[in-house]
Design an enzyme around this catalytic site. Sequence first.
Site, PDB file in Angstrom:
ATOM      1  N   ASN A  93       0.868  -1.176   0.000  1.00  0.00           N
ATOM      2  CA  ASN A  93       0.000   0.000   0.000  1.00  0.00           C
ATOM      3  C   ASN A  93       0.910   1.233   0.000  1.00  0.00           C
ATOM      4  O   ASN A  93       1.505   1.565   1.019  1.00  0.00           O
ATOM      5  CB  ASN A  93      -0.887  -0.035   1.257  1.00  0.00           C
ATOM      6  CG  ASN A  93      -1.696   1.232   1.439  1.00  0.00           C
ATOM      7  OD1 ASN A  93      -1.797   2.059   0.530  1.00  0.00           O
ATOM      8  ND2 ASN A  93      -2.286   1.387   2.619  1.00  0.00           N
ATOM      9  N   TRP A  94       0.997   1.874  -1.158  1.00  0.00           N
ATOM     10  CA  TRP A  94       1.919   3.022  -1.282  1.00  0.00           C
ATOM     11  C   TRP A  94       1.358   4.278  -0.624  1.00  0.00           C
ATOM     12  O   TRP A  94       2.057   5.285  -0.509  1.00  0.00           O
ATOM     13  CB  TRP A  94       2.215   3.311  -2.755  1.00  0.00           C
ATOM     14  CG  TRP A  94       2.918   2.211  -3.495  1.00  0.00           C
ATOM     15  CD1 TRP A  94       3.305   1.006  -2.996  1.00  0.00           C
ATOM     16  CD2 TRP A  94       3.328   2.224  -4.868  1.00  0.00           C
ATOM     17  NE1 TRP A  94       3.925   0.267  -3.977  1.00  0.00           N
ATOM     18  CE2 TRP A  94       3.955   0.989  -5.138  1.00  0.00           C
ATOM     19  CE3 TRP A  94       3.220   3.162  -5.913  1.00  0.00           C
ATOM     20  CZ2 TRP A  94       4.471   0.670  -6.396  1.00  0.00           C
ATOM     21  CZ3 TRP A  94       3.719   2.848  -7.166  1.00  0.00           C
ATOM     22  CH2 TRP A  94       4.350   1.615  -7.405  1.00  0.00           C
ATOM     23  N   LYS A  95       0.092   4.255  -0.276  1.00  0.00           N
ATOM     24  CA  LYS A  95      -0.580   5.430   0.314  1.00  0.00           C
ATOM     25  C   LYS A  95      -0.369   6.664  -0.584  1.00  0.00           C
ATOM     26  O   LYS A  95      -0.310   6.519  -1.802  1.00  0.00           O
ATOM     27  CB  LYS A  95      -0.085   5.666   1.743  1.00  0.00           C
ATOM     28  CG  LYS A  95      -0.148   4.397   2.592  1.00  0.00           C
ATOM     29  CD  LYS A  95       0.038   4.662   4.061  1.00  0.00           C
ATOM     30  CE  LYS A  95       0.063   3.323   4.789  1.00  0.00           C
ATOM     31  NZ  LYS A  95       0.068   3.474   6.233  1.00  0.00           N
TER      32      LYS A  95
ATOM     33  N   HIS B 142      -9.468   1.082   5.071  1.00  0.00           N
ATOM     34  CA  HIS B 142      -8.174   1.214   5.756  1.00  0.00           C
ATOM     35  C   HIS B 142      -8.372   2.107   6.984  1.00  0.00           C
ATOM     36  O   HIS B 142      -9.174   3.047   6.954  1.00  0.00           O
ATOM     37  CB  HIS B 142      -7.139   1.816   4.798  1.00  0.00           C
ATOM     38  CG  HIS B 142      -5.743   1.763   5.352  1.00  0.00           C
ATOM     39  ND1 HIS B 142      -5.299   2.659   6.284  1.00  0.00           N
ATOM     40  CD2 HIS B 142      -4.724   0.897   5.129  1.00  0.00           C
ATOM     41  CE1 HIS B 142      -4.043   2.347   6.607  1.00  0.00           C
ATOM     42  NE2 HIS B 142      -3.680   1.284   5.918  1.00  0.00           N
TER      43      HIS B 142
ATOM     44  N   GLU C  21      -6.768   4.485   8.097  1.00  0.00           N
ATOM     45  CA  GLU C  21      -6.579   5.921   7.849  1.00  0.00           C
ATOM     46  C   GLU C  21      -7.854   6.535   7.249  1.00  0.00           C
ATOM     47  O   GLU C  21      -8.198   7.683   7.543  1.00  0.00           O
ATOM     48  CB  GLU C  21      -5.361   6.135   6.930  1.00  0.00           C
ATOM     49  CG  GLU C  21      -4.062   5.897   7.703  1.00  0.00           C
ATOM     50  CD  GLU C  21      -2.906   5.395   6.872  1.00  0.00           C
ATOM     51  OE1 GLU C  21      -2.965   5.468   5.633  1.00  0.00           O
ATOM     52  OE2 GLU C  21      -1.926   4.897   7.472  1.00  0.00           O
TER      53      GLU C  21
ATOM     54  N   GLU D 132      -5.280  -5.321  10.665  1.00  0.00           N
ATOM     55  CA  GLU D 132      -4.248  -4.314  10.868  1.00  0.00           C
ATOM     56  C   GLU D 132      -4.490  -3.605  12.205  1.00  0.00           C
ATOM     57  O   GLU D 132      -5.266  -2.636  12.258  1.00  0.00           O
ATOM     58  CB  GLU D 132      -4.291  -3.286   9.748  1.00  0.00           C
ATOM     59  CG  GLU D 132      -4.048  -3.868   8.374  1.00  0.00           C
ATOM     60  CD  GLU D 132      -3.474  -2.818   7.437  1.00  0.00           C
ATOM     61  OE1 GLU D 132      -2.369  -3.029   6.950  1.00  0.00           O
ATOM     62  OE2 GLU D 132      -4.116  -1.772   7.238  1.00  0.00           O
TER      63      GLU D 132
ATOM     64  N   GLY E  95       2.598   1.877  10.855  1.00  0.00           N
ATOM     65  CA  GLY E  95       3.538   2.983  10.708  1.00  0.00           C
ATOM     66  C   GLY E  95       4.249   3.356  12.004  1.00  0.00           C
ATOM     67  O   GLY E  95       4.878   4.409  12.083  1.00  0.00           O
TER      68      GLY E  95
ATOM     69  N   SER F   7       3.562  -2.610  10.306  1.00  0.00           N
ATOM     70  CA  SER F   7       5.025  -2.638  10.439  1.00  0.00           C
ATOM     71  C   SER F   7       5.646  -3.985  10.049  1.00  0.00           C
ATOM     72  O   SER F   7       6.581  -4.461  10.686  1.00  0.00           O
ATOM     73  CB  SER F   7       5.453  -2.240  11.856  1.00  0.00           C
ATOM     74  OG  SER F   7       5.024  -0.914  12.138  1.00  0.00           O
TER      75      SER F   7
ATOM     76  N   GLY G 231       2.809  -1.263   4.342  1.00  0.00           N
ATOM     77  CA  GLY G 231       2.849   0.163   4.028  1.00  0.00           C
ATOM     78  C   GLY G 231       4.267   0.613   3.763  1.00  0.00           C
ATOM     79  O   GLY G 231       4.818   0.426   2.675  1.00  0.00           O
ATOM     80  N   GLY G 232       4.899   1.166   4.796  1.00  0.00           N
ATOM     81  CA  GLY G 232       6.227   1.774   4.658  1.00  0.00           C
ATOM     82  C   GLY G 232       7.243   0.927   3.910  1.00  0.00           C
ATOM     83  O   GLY G 232       7.942   1.425   3.008  1.00  0.00           O
TER      84      GLY G 232
HETATM   85  C1  PEP Z   1      -0.751  -0.031   6.269  1.00  0.00           C
HETATM   86  O1  PEP Z   1      -0.921   1.166   6.273  1.00  0.00           O
HETATM   87  O2  PEP Z   1      -1.580  -0.777   5.718  1.00  0.00           O
HETATM   88  C2  PEP Z   1       0.438  -0.553   6.939  1.00  0.00           C
HETATM   89  C3  PEP Z   1       0.425  -1.793   7.330  1.00  0.00           C
HETATM   90  O3  PEP Z   1       1.499   0.317   7.125  1.00  0.00           O
HETATM   91  P1  PEP Z   1       2.946  -0.017   7.737  1.00  0.00           P
HETATM   92  O4  PEP Z   1       3.418  -1.295   7.087  1.00  0.00           O
HETATM   93  O5  PEP Z   1       3.783   1.152   7.388  1.00  0.00           O
HETATM   94  O6  PEP Z   1       2.749  -0.208   9.200  1.00  0.00           O
END
Ligand code: PEP
Length: 259
Positions: free
Chosen positions: A17-19, A103, A105, A175, A181, A221, A242-243
């Site tokens: 997920n590049w956001k 999600h 967010e 999640e 994050g 993470s 994500g990251g």
């Molecule tokens: C996400 O936003 O779906 C996520 C899992 O982010 P991260 O891997 O950065 O925690």
Amino acid sequence: MDTELRLKKRRLIIAGNWKMNKTVAEGLELVQSLKRDLANVKEVDVVVCPPYTALSEVSKEILDSNIRLGAQNMSEHGSGAYTGEIAAGMLKEFSVRYVILGHSERRQYQQESDALVARKALAAHAASLKPIVCVGESLQERESGATNKVVETQVRGSLAGMTKDQAAETIVAYEPVWAIGTGKTASSEQAQEVHAFIRSILTSMFDEQISRRMRIQYGGSVKAGNAKELMSQPDVDGALVGGASLEARSFADIIKNSL
Ligand code: PEP
């Protein structure tokens, strides 16, 4: 992962997920590297979810590869006066196959409710897109012992109205909000416990045959260093990243370490 466990498990699905990151040029560079790094990976469904603005170019770039395309959101409506929204049919024009819905967010910043996520998920299925439906508790909810209650409400509410066939084509992403994050990952035991609980809810909503087919991703993470341990849990069927999906090396290493 040992061979016996892998045979029992569902096919892993690992999505990035590049956001709100990556220009078109940056996105292209990333998928070009991923294509090289993952050319021999056939055992996992690999998905990238760029921002809308990069879908067209990334779609062309991955045409001849084993990488599939996902979007990060979509409208519940098919077309019309909904300024700023994107419909499922528009995503299909770029060969998008998956769409992340609900999600945390979007739940937090756009006040998306379970009912809205459910309507979007049904619209996704109507367009033959596979929804990746996100659920997960906040830190305060975990610490007050409300994890199961919160997750059950979200799963039941966000998958409401689905037929068994649609459920089988739905991916649930667990999640925990406190792990997104933040660098804090749920331990593999914590993840397995909630994943098994989610599968039991899916059994009660649909049936055991369907819930056994459904894939449940872990997100929060995930990194190359913890992927193997998490993916080897019996009810963890992949990751939403994500990251660590913003850089080819770290995303490719997560995938390779999960095999
Ligand atoms: C996400 O936003 O779906 C996520 C899992 O982010 P991260 O891997 O950065 O925690």
